[in-house]
Design a protein around this motif. Structure first.
Motif, PDB file in Angstrom:
ATOM      1  N   ILE A  25       0.831  -1.207   0.000  1.00 28.51           N
ATOM      2  CA  ILE A  25       0.000   0.000   0.000  1.00 28.51           C
ATOM      3  C   ILE A  25       0.867   1.259   0.000  1.00 28.51           C
ATOM      4  N   VAL A  26       1.882   1.277   0.827  1.00 26.23           N
ATOM      5  CA  VAL A  26       2.752   2.458   0.896  1.00 26.23           C
ATOM      6  C   VAL A  26       3.364   2.724  -0.475  1.00 26.23           C
ATOM      7  N   ALA A  27       3.733   1.652  -1.154  1.00 25.73           N
ATOM      8  CA  ALA A  27       4.355   1.798  -2.467  1.00 25.73           C
ATOM      9  C   ALA A  27       3.398   2.424  -3.474  1.00 25.73           C
ATOM     10  N   ARG A  28       2.098   2.338  -3.202  1.00 24.62           N
ATOM     11  CA  ARG A  28       1.106   2.873  -4.142  1.00 24.62           C
ATOM     12  C   ARG A  28       0.769   4.338  -3.927  1.00 24.62           C
ATOM     13  N   ILE A  29       1.218   4.927  -2.833  1.00 21.23           N
ATOM     14  CA  ILE A  29       0.895   6.338  -2.604  1.00 21.23           C
ATOM     15  C   ILE A  29       1.626   7.146  -3.673  1.00 21.23           C
ATOM     16  N   PRO A  30       0.882   7.933  -4.463  1.00 22.00           N
ATOM     17  CA  PRO A  30       1.504   8.691  -5.552  1.00 22.00           C
ATOM     18  C   PRO A  30       2.424   9.788  -5.024  1.00 22.00           C
ATOM     19  N   SER A  31       3.443  10.082  -5.798  1.00 21.32           N
ATOM     20  CA  SER A  31       4.331  11.191  -5.443  1.00 21.32           C
ATOM     21  C   SER A  31       3.494  12.462  -5.379  1.00 21.32           C
ATOM     22  N   GLY A  32       3.772  13.280  -4.393  1.00 25.14           N
ATOM     23  CA  GLY A  32       3.024  14.524  -4.265  1.00 25.14           C
ATOM     24  C   GLY A  32       1.782  14.393  -3.396  1.00 25.14           C
ATOM     25  N   PHE A  33       1.568  13.196  -2.832  1.00 27.25           N
ATOM     26  CA  PHE A  33       0.419  12.987  -1.946  1.00 27.25           C
ATOM     27  C   PHE A  33       0.889  12.311  -0.667  1.00 27.25           C
ATOM     28  N   VAL A  34       0.043  12.387   0.350  1.00 31.88           N
ATOM     29  CA  VAL A  34       0.363  11.739   1.611  1.00 31.88           C
ATOM     30  C   VAL A  34      -0.843  10.922   2.090  1.00 31.88           C
ATOM     31  N   ALA A  35      -0.590   9.957   2.950  1.00 33.17           N
ATOM     32  CA  ALA A  35      -1.659   9.147   3.529  1.00 33.17           C
ATOM     33  C   ALA A  35      -1.339   8.972   5.008  1.00 33.17           C
ATOM     34  N   SER A  36      -2.370   8.777   5.813  1.00 36.32           N
ATOM     35  CA  SER A  36      -2.136   8.601   7.251  1.00 36.32           C
ATOM     36  C   SER A  36      -1.881   7.122   7.542  1.00 36.32           C
ATOM     37  N   TYR A  37      -1.316   6.878   8.704  1.00 40.33           N
ATOM     38  CA  TYR A  37      -1.050   5.500   9.118  1.00 40.33           C
ATOM     39  C   TYR A  37      -2.356   4.702   9.099  1.00 40.33           C
TER      40      TYR A  37
ATOM     41  N   ASP B  29      18.132   2.095   3.586  1.00 36.46           N
ATOM     42  CA  ASP B  29      18.246   2.350   2.142  1.00 36.46           C
ATOM     43  C   ASP B  29      17.026   1.879   1.346  1.00 36.46           C
ATOM     44  N   THR B  30      15.911   1.713   2.026  1.00 35.19           N
ATOM     45  CA  THR B  30      14.706   1.241   1.329  1.00 35.19           C
ATOM     46  C   THR B  30      14.257   2.206   0.243  1.00 35.19           C
ATOM     47  N   ARG B  31      13.612   1.661  -0.777  1.00 34.20           N
ATOM     48  CA  ARG B  31      13.102   2.505  -1.848  1.00 34.20           C
ATOM     49  C   ARG B  31      11.621   2.832  -1.631  1.00 34.20           C
ATOM     50  N   LEU B  32      11.068   2.300  -0.549  1.00 33.66           N
ATOM     51  CA  LEU B  32       9.668   2.567  -0.240  1.00 33.66           C
ATOM     52  C   LEU B  32       9.477   4.041   0.156  1.00 33.66           C
ATOM     53  N   PRO B  33       8.442   4.701  -0.375  1.00 32.20           N
ATOM     54  CA  PRO B  33       8.202   6.115  -0.052  1.00 32.20           C
ATOM     55  C   PRO B  33       7.568   6.293   1.327  1.00 32.20           C
TER      56      PRO B  33
END
Length: 100
Positions: free
Chosen positions: A11-23, A49-53
Motif C-alpha cells: 500500500i505504501v508503495a502505491r501512494i503517488p508522489s506529491g500525496f500523503v496518507a495517514s497510518y 536504504d529502502t526505496r519505499l516512499p
DNA sequence: CGAATGACTCCTT
DNA sequence: CAAGGAGCCATTC
C-alpha cells in the motif's frame, strides 16, 4: 516476514508522489482497519536504504510523527516538499491527502 | 509472563 | 488547543 508486513509495504508503495496518507489510511487499505500502530511499527523497521516512499505517511492530524526539529522530521519534510507537498506551519494541507 | 515503549487514532473534558 | 483514556500491536527487557 509476515503477510501483514507485505500488505503494508504494498500500500505504501502505491501512494503517488506529491500525496500523503495517514497510518490509519494505510492500515485500512491494507485490509487491517484500526491497526495504525502496526503500520508505524512496520515502517520503523524498514532498512535505511529502502526505496519505499515512507515519507508519504503522516499521522491523522496532518503532521509528521517525528519530533519537530529531529533529523528524521527534517528529512521527511524535505522529501515531501521536494515532491511539491507544502506545509502550513507544521501541517500538511488537505489537498495533498491521497484519495482513491 | 508482565511492563514498558513506540513513526497511531478517536473520543471526551 | 491540551490532556487523558481506551483500543491497537510487535518488540524488548
Amino acid at each position: 516476514m509476515t503477510e501483514n508486513q507485505q500488505r503494508i509495504w504494498h500500500i505504501v508503495a502505491r501512494i503517488p508522489s506529491g500525496f500523503v496518507a495517514s497510518y490509519g489510511q494505510v492500515a485500512e487499505f491494507a485490509g487491517l482497519p484500526g491497526r495504525a500502530r502496526l503500520v508505524g511499527h512496520v515502517l520503523s523497521r524498514l532498512p535505511a536504504d529502502t526505496r519505499l516512499p515512507w515519507h508519504r505517511v503522516i499521522n491523522s492530524r496532518g503532521r509528521i510523527s517525528f519530533p519537530a526539529g529531529s533529523g528524521r522530521h527534517r528529512l521527511q519534510r524535505r522529501r515531501l516538499e521536494a515532491e511539491g507537498v507544502s506545509f502550513e506551519n507544521d501541517r500538511i494541507l488537505r489537498r495533498y491527502l491521497w484519495r482513491v
